[in-house]
Design an enzyme around this catalytic site. Structure first.
Site, PDB file in Angstrom:
ATOM      1  N   PRO A  47       0.849  -1.194   0.000  1.00 44.13           N
ATOM      2  CA  PRO A  47       0.000   0.000   0.000  1.00 44.13           C
ATOM      3  C   PRO A  47       0.886   1.246   0.000  1.00 44.13           C
ATOM      4  O   PRO A  47       1.855   1.313   0.756  1.00 44.13           O
ATOM      5  CB  PRO A  47      -0.775  -0.118   1.325  1.00 44.13           C
ATOM      6  CG  PRO A  47       0.060  -1.003   2.197  1.00 44.13           C
ATOM      7  CD  PRO A  47       0.827  -1.909   1.283  1.00 44.13           C
ATOM      8  N   ALA A  49       0.274   5.468  -0.054  1.00 42.94           N
ATOM      9  CA  ALA A  49      -0.613   6.623  -0.116  1.00 42.94           C
ATOM     10  C   ALA A  49      -0.198   7.524  -1.273  1.00 42.94           C
ATOM     11  O   ALA A  49       0.989   7.806  -1.457  1.00 42.94           O
ATOM     12  CB  ALA A  49      -0.565   7.381   1.202  1.00 42.94           C
ATOM     13  N   CYS A 153       2.689   3.425   9.530  1.00 41.85           N
ATOM     14  CA  CYS A 153       2.845   4.772   8.974  1.00 41.85           C
ATOM     15  C   CYS A 153       3.613   5.663   9.951  1.00 41.85           C
ATOM     16  O   CYS A 153       3.221   5.811  11.110  1.00 41.85           O
ATOM     17  CB  CYS A 153       1.483   5.392   8.665  1.00 41.85           C
ATOM     18  SG  CYS A 153       1.649   7.056   8.005  1.00 41.85           S
ATOM     19  N   ASP A 255      12.949  -2.916   0.811  1.00 39.19           N
ATOM     20  CA  ASP A 255      14.124  -2.867  -0.058  1.00 39.19           C
ATOM     21  C   ASP A 255      14.196  -3.963  -1.105  1.00 39.19           C
ATOM     22  O   ASP A 255      15.284  -4.268  -1.586  1.00 39.19           O
ATOM     23  CB  ASP A 255      15.417  -2.888   0.770  1.00 39.19           C
ATOM     24  CG  ASP A 255      15.548  -1.672   1.664  1.00 39.19           C
ATOM     25  OD1 ASP A 255      14.738  -0.740   1.513  1.00 39.19           O
ATOM     26  OD2 ASP A 255      16.449  -1.653   2.514  1.00 39.19           O
TER      27      ASP A 255
HETATM   28  C1  LIG Z   1       4.858   7.147  -1.012  1.00 38.50           C
HETATM   29  C2  LIG Z   1       4.662   6.048  -0.017  1.00 38.50           C
HETATM   30  C3  LIG Z   1       3.429   5.886   0.577  1.00 38.50           C
HETATM   31  C4  LIG Z   1       3.220   4.849   1.499  1.00 38.50           C
HETATM   32  N1  LIG Z   1       1.975   4.669   2.032  1.00 38.50           N
HETATM   33  C5  LIG Z   1       1.746   3.591   2.836  1.00 38.50           C
HETATM   34  C6  LIG Z   1       0.427   3.275   3.282  1.00 38.50           C
HETATM   35  O1  LIG Z   1      -0.565   3.948   2.946  1.00 38.50           O
HETATM   36  N2  LIG Z   1       0.285   2.192   4.101  1.00 38.50           N
HETATM   37  C7  LIG Z   1       1.346   1.398   4.489  1.00 38.50           C
HETATM   38  O2  LIG Z   1       1.165   0.421   5.218  1.00 38.50           O
HETATM   39  N3  LIG Z   1       2.596   1.678   4.057  1.00 38.50           N
HETATM   40  C8  LIG Z   1       2.812   2.725   3.232  1.00 38.50           C
HETATM   41  N4  LIG Z   1       4.060   2.940   2.735  1.00 38.50           N
HETATM   42  C9  LIG Z   1       5.139   1.985   3.070  1.00 38.50           C
HETATM   43  C10 LIG Z   1       5.215   0.885   2.011  1.00 38.50           C
HETATM   44  O3  LIG Z   1       4.022   0.130   1.973  1.00 38.50           O
HETATM   45  C11 LIG Z   1       6.410  -0.064   2.286  1.00 38.50           C
HETATM   46  O4  LIG Z   1       6.221  -0.669   3.550  1.00 38.50           O
HETATM   47  C12 LIG Z   1       7.738   0.659   2.278  1.00 38.50           C
HETATM   48  O5  LIG Z   1       7.837   1.530   1.170  1.00 38.50           O
HETATM   49  C13 LIG Z   1       8.906  -0.349   2.259  1.00 38.50           C
HETATM   50  O6  LIG Z   1       8.828  -1.182   1.135  1.00 38.50           O
HETATM   51  P1  LIG Z   1       9.747  -0.922  -0.176  1.00 38.50           P
HETATM   52  O7  LIG Z   1      11.173  -0.902   0.295  1.00 38.50           O
HETATM   53  O8  LIG Z   1       9.447  -2.062  -1.085  1.00 38.50           O
HETATM   54  O9  LIG Z   1       9.339   0.403  -0.737  1.00 38.50           O
HETATM   55  C14 LIG Z   1       4.289   3.980   1.842  1.00 38.50           C
HETATM   56  C15 LIG Z   1       5.524   4.169   1.246  1.00 38.50           C
HETATM   57  C16 LIG Z   1       5.727   5.172   0.320  1.00 38.50           C
HETATM   58  C17 LIG Z   1       7.082   5.316  -0.313  1.00 38.50           C
END
Ligand SMILES: Cc1cc2nc3c(=O)[nH]c(=O)nc-3n(C[C@H](O)[C@H](O)[C@H](O)COP(=O)(O)O)c2cc1C
Length: 392
Positions: A47, A49, A153, A255
């Site tokens: 997810p 936002a 969050c 990551d």
């Molecule tokens: C722009 C943005 C918005 C995010 N919004 C949410 C959200 O609404 N709910 C949530 O659980 N995590 C949110 N996250 C966290 C991501 O779901 C994820 O846990 C985090 O980016 C780490 O994963 P990644 O390294 O694959 O990006 C958000 C991350 C980003 C970058």
């Protein structure tokens, strides 16, 4: 919010990539079950936002098809999960408080999804057990397959109301929320959380056990603390600790930006599924690439023409989606500009394309700029770029 997408200092560290690269024997599982819901393959779009609205979710589920011009415009919804390589999509987080107070029509806008998005999970945040239970019931009645609670969050406005990662400081309250939501719905209930508030307060294992004891159907861990934000490296060994501690499915997150990373996460932690966030808008092909890598030990990079079709298709989808009545074109054009920054990485001459997109005054003018750019012979004939380049 957008800034978070650029916090990739450690991602681009090839030493870390090499350390995480695993032999081809490591595989992302073909499926997992969350309660009675089958997720196949075992990959989840995180997810995000401002990012994972219905247009982006459907775009990701079908992004793999953009390598085939004949199917780009007409997506076969029945097979999109397995073909796209993305097993589960999630809504961006929605305030339980807001949802339970909203009028029916407004709720619909927040909870908009299409039939071809199943299975789909709706994520809620909040801190009051009763309100969260009411919101979960609304989610269930709206036809979602899964309801998820956000305990990750880090945003101040959310934490200050004790929501998101703010709750990580209060396990008893989390327990009360689990109980209340579990009693309110019959669809699978999951939770996505961080390691804890900070390094002195790592509570991910007791939290996962509490989730299991409270009847939740899966847990997802973004392996950073709240204080870390998006800095440093996700600490995957905590995902392995949770996997050892509970029997319900564990989804690993943090990551993963290449198919090699996805397989390494599975191999190093034993987790049941891989969740991918920031890499998805930078490389919408990632889920398909993981499926291909899992099946064959190799994966294709998109060509320049693939990128053209991908950008155009996403922009067309944005224009077709019903944005708020009073400013449809402006809203779509705003989103197009936001996404142009990510999508045009890896396109040679991408800076010029970004500039013309930012300067365009309407959605149609943006599409023209994209068409003009890619119709110039030099751009279409350029060599393709590596995935590492896309992320820079
Ligand atoms: C722009 C943005 C918005 C995010 N919004 C949410 C959200 O609404 N709910 C949530 O659980 N995590 C949110 N996250 C966290 C991501 O779901 C994820 O846990 C985090 O980016 C780490 O994963 P990644 O390294 O694959 O990006 C958000 C991350 C980003 C970058």
């Amino acid at each position: 919010m957008q800034r978070d997408l650029y916090m990739k200092k450690d991602w681009d560290n090839s030493a870390i990539t090499a350390a995480r690269a695993m032999p081809h024997t490591a595989r992302v599982p073909a499926e997992l079950h969350i309660g009675g819901v089958r997720i196949a393959p075992a990959t989840v779009l995180a997810p995000m936002a401002g990012v994972t609205d219905t247009v982006f979710r459907r775009f990701i589920k079908n992004a793999s098809m953009f390598t085939d011009p004949t199917s780009a415009a007409d997506v076969d919804t029945a097979t999109s999960n397995e073909v796209s390589g993305c097993g589960l999509i999630m809504t961006e987080f929605t305030s339980a408080d807001g949802l339970s107070r909203m009028r029916e029509t407004k709720r619909k806008r927040y909870l908009t999804y299409y039939e071809d998005e199943h299975p789909i999970s709706a994520q809620l945040f909040g801190s009051d057990p009763q309100t969260l239970a009411e919101a979960a019931k609304i989610v269930e009645d709206a036809g979602f397959d899964i309801v998820d609670l956000n305990l990750g969050c880090p945003a101040k406005r959310v934490v200050s109301c004790n929501g998101g990662s703010g709750l990580l400081r209060d396990l008893p309250l989390i327990g009360a929320i689990f109980e209340s939501v579990r009693a309110a719905v019959t669809i699978p209930f999951t939770v996505k959380f961080r390691l804890g508030w900070n390094d002195n307060h790592i509570i991910c294992v007791p939290l996962a056990k509490l989730a299991e004891d409270s009847g939740l159907n899966a847990v997802a861990l973004h392996a950073r603390t709240r204080e870390q934000g998006y800095a440093g490296q996700a600490r995957w060994h905590h995902i392995a600790e949770i996997k050892d501690a509970v029997k319900i499915p564990v989804i690993g997150n943090g990551d993963v930006r290449t198919p090699e990373d996805a397989c390494a996460l599975i191999a190093k932690t034993g987790c049941d599924a891989v969740m991918i966030g920031r890499a998805a808008p930078a490389n919408p092909w990632i889920f398909r690439q993981i499926a291909q890598y899992t099946a064959t030990g190799r994966y294709d990079a998109p060509t320049e023409q693939d990128r053209y079709r991908m950008i155009r298709t996403y922009f067309e989808m944005l224009l077709a989606e019903a944005f708020p009545e009073n400013a449809p074109a402006t809203a779509a054009a705003g989103k197009m500009k936001q996404f142009a920054a990510w999508f045009t990485h890896g396109v040679r001459g991408g800076a010029a394309l970004r500039k013309s997109i930012y300067e365009a005054k309407s959605g149609a003018a943006i599409l023209d700029a994209v068409d003009r750019f890619f119709s110039e012979p030099c751009s279409a004939s350029e060599a393709t770029h590596s995935f590492e380049e896309i992320l820079q």
